[in-house]
Design an enzyme around this catalytic site. Structure first.
Site, PDB file in Angstrom:
ATOM      1  N   LYS A  31      63.570  42.687  20.659  1.00 59.73           N
ATOM      2  CA  LYS A  31      64.138  42.458  21.982  1.00 59.73           C
ATOM      3  C   LYS A  31      63.149  41.719  22.859  1.00 59.73           C
ATOM      4  CE  LYS A  31      65.380  45.058  26.031  1.00 59.73           C
ATOM      5  NZ  LYS A  31      65.191  46.277  26.750  1.00 59.73           N
TER       6      LYS A  31
ATOM      7  N   LYS B 176      59.539  45.358  21.469  1.00 67.52           N
ATOM      8  CA  LYS B 176      60.103  45.001  22.768  1.00 67.52           C
ATOM      9  C   LYS B 176      59.022  44.302  23.581  1.00 67.52           C
ATOM     10  CE  LYS B 176      62.064  47.057  26.928  1.00 67.52           C
ATOM     11  NZ  LYS B 176      62.612  48.293  27.509  1.00 67.52           N
TER      12      LYS B 176
HETATM   13  C1  PBG Z   1      64.224  50.120  30.024  1.00 71.28           C
HETATM   14  C2  PBG Z   1      65.023  48.994  29.461  1.00 71.28           C
HETATM   15  C3  PBG Z   1      65.031  47.648  29.850  1.00 71.28           C
HETATM   16  C4  PBG Z   1      66.027  47.028  29.077  1.00 71.28           C
HETATM   17  C5  PBG Z   1      66.570  47.990  28.235  1.00 71.28           C
HETATM   18  N1  PBG Z   1      65.928  49.202  28.473  1.00 71.28           N
HETATM   19  C6  PBG Z   1      64.283  46.936  30.914  1.00 71.28           C
HETATM   20  C7  PBG Z   1      62.830  46.970  31.006  1.00 71.28           C
HETATM   21  O1  PBG Z   1      62.119  47.366  30.074  1.00 71.28           O
HETATM   22  O2  PBG Z   1      62.344  46.580  32.080  1.00 71.28           O
HETATM   23  C8  PBG Z   1      66.433  45.589  29.194  1.00 71.28           C
HETATM   24  C9  PBG Z   1      67.825  45.274  28.763  1.00 71.28           C
HETATM   25  C10 PBG Z   1      68.376  43.985  29.294  1.00 71.28           C
HETATM   26  O3  PBG Z   1      67.694  43.192  29.992  1.00 71.28           O
HETATM   27  O4  PBG Z   1      69.555  43.735  29.030  1.00 71.28           O
HETATM   28  N2  PBG Z   1      63.048  50.438  29.385  1.00 71.28           N
HETATM   29 ZN    ZN Z   2      61.763  51.991  30.667  1.00 71.06          ZN
END
Ligand code: PBG
Ligand code: ZN
Length: 339
Positions: free
Chosen positions: A263, A210
Site C-alpha cells: 500500500k 505500507k
Molecule cells: C490508518 C490508515 C490509513 C489508510 C488506511 N489505514 C492512513 C494513514 O496511515 O495515514 C489509508 C487508506 C487510504 O488512503 O485510502 N493507519
Molecule cells: Zn493509523
C-alpha cells in the site's frame, strides 16, 4: 535485405480481433477480485458524503445491512471496515470497547450477510485525540519514557492495546484483523492474543508494506484520522525503499500473517511484483484514497475517461501480483465488469 526488420515475426497478428485478445489475456479482473472499504459512524439513517472521495460516504451502522446486500449482489466478496468513533481519548479506548463503533459494525455486517468477508482495519489513529496510530510518549502518561522524544509513537505499549482491540473485533465476528499501523511485532502480538482467547480461526491480513505516502490525504478526512502534530514517518516505510519493504513482508509472514498487503498500489507496483516473488502467501494491494481521488478529479475535468482508467489501474495492480485489490472503485468496477 540488410537493415530490414524481421517481418516473419508479427506480434500484431495476435491482437487483430476482440476474440483473440480475450483468449490471450494474461491477467483477469472481476468483482471477485475486489474488496470495498467502508467508513462507519454511530447514529441512524446517516449517509455523509465525502467531498474528497466522490461517490463515497460515511454511513451509520443501521445502513450496513443494505450495503452488505448490495455488495453481495455485485459479487464483491468482502469489505474493509473503518470505524469512525463517537469519542476520542489518548488510548483510543473506543476501539476495544465491545460496544464501540468497530465491534457494533462488525456484528451488524455479520448478522446481515454472514458470507460477506469482514476485514477489520485495526489502527488507533481514528480513535485517539492526537490522531496517532497508538500510544504516544507524553509526560504524565503511565507509559512515559524520558529517553524518547515527546510525541513519539510508543511501539510496545501500543502492541498491548492493539492485541486487546483485535480480540474485541474478532469476538464481534471479524473474519480477518487488518493491522495498519506498521508497528514492530504487531502481527505476532495479535496472533498470540487471538490464539490465547480461542480465536485461532480468525485470520490476519497485515498491512505489511505500507509506505509513508501523500496519497492517504482524502482518507484522513474520511476516517477523521489526521495526526494533530508530526507525521507517520517513524513507523511507515520510506517511499525510496523496496528492500526494506521486503524485510517487512518477510517479518510479517514469519510472525504469522495469513495475507500480506502492499500500500499504496499504483506508485508501488514494483514493490508488489517483488513481494510476489518473495512469499507464497496471498497478496493484497490497496488502491488508496488519493489514487481514487486523482482519477475522479481528472475525469471531472474531462481529461480522462474514469471507467477506462479505473479498470486499467485495477488490472495493472492484478498484473503486478495482487490476488485482490482493496478499492473505492469496487462497486463501480463490479458494475462496469457486469458483475
Ligand atoms: C490508518 C490508515 C490509513 C489508510 C488506511 N489505514 C492512513 C494513514 O496511515 O495515514 C489509508 C487508506 C487510504 O488512503 O485510502 N493507519
Ligand atoms: Zn493509523
Amino acid at each position: 535485405m540488410s537493415g530490414n526488420p524481421d517481418l516473419r515475426r508479427r506480434p500484431r497478428r495476435l491482437r487483430s480481433s476482440p476474440a483473440l485478445r480475450q483468449l490471450l489475456a494474461e491477467t483477469d479482473l472481476g468483482p471477485a477480485d475486489l474488496v470495498y472499504p467502508i467508513f462507519v459512524i454511530h447514529g441512524a439513517g446517516q449517509r455523509r458524503p465525502l467531498p474528497s472521495l466522490p461517490g463515497q460516504a460515511q454511513i451509520s451502522v443501521d445502513l450496513l445491512a443494505d450495503e452488505a446486500r448490495e455488495l453481495q449482489s455485485l459479487g464483491i466478496p468482502g469489505v474493509l471496515l473503518f470505524g469512525v468513533p463517537a469519542r476520542k481519548d489518548d488510548e483510543g479506548s473506543e476501539n476495544y470497547d465491545p460496544d464501540g463503533i468497530a465491534a457494533r459494525a462488525i456484528r451488524e455486517l455479520k448478522d446481515a450477510a454472514p458470507d460477506l468477508l469482514v476485514f477489520s482495519d485495526l489502527c488507533f489513529c481514528s480513535y485517539t485525540g492526537h490522531g496517532h496510530c497508538g500510544i504516544i510518549n507524553q509526560t504524565g502518561s503511565p507509559h512515559y519514557q524520558p529517553e524518547l522524544p515527546q510525541g513519539h509513537l510508543l511501539n510496545d505499549a501500543s502492541l498491548d492495546i492493539l492485541a486487546r482491540a483485535a480480540v474485541v473485533h474478532a469476538r464481534a465476528g471479524a473474519d480477518f484483523i487488518s493491522p495498519s499501523g506498521m508497528l514492530d511485532g504487531m502481527v505476532a502480538a495479535i496472533r498470540d492474543a487471538l490464539d490465547s482467547q480461542g480465536l485461532a480461526g480468525t485470520g490476519i491480513l497485515s498491512y505489511a508494506a505500507k509506505f509513508a505516502s501523500g496519497f492517504y490525504g482524502p482518507f484522513q478526512h474520511a476516517a477523521d484520522s489526521a495526526p494533530a502534530f508530526g507525521d507517520r514517518r517513524t513507523h511507515q516505510l520510506p517511499p525510496a525503499n523496496r528492500r526494506e519493504a521486503m524485510l517487512e513482508i518477510e517479518l510479517d509472514e514469519a510472525e504469522g500473517a495469513d495475507i500480506l498487503m502492499v500500500k499504496p498500489a499504483l506508485a508501488y507496483l514494483d514493490v508488489l511484483a517483488a513481494a510476489r516473488l518473495r512469499t507464497r502467501l496471498p497478496l493484497a494491494a490497496y488502491q488508496v484514497s488519493g489514487e481514487y481521488a486523482m482519477l475522479h478529479a481528472a475525469a471531472a475535468n474531462g481529461w480522462l475517461d474514469l471507467r477506462r482508467t479505473a479498470l486499467e489501474s485495477l488490472l495493472a495492480i492484478r498484473r503486478a501480483g495482487a490476488d485482490f485489490v482493496i478499492s473505492y472503485f469496487a462497486k463501480d468496477a463490479a458494475r462496469w465488469l457486469g458483475g
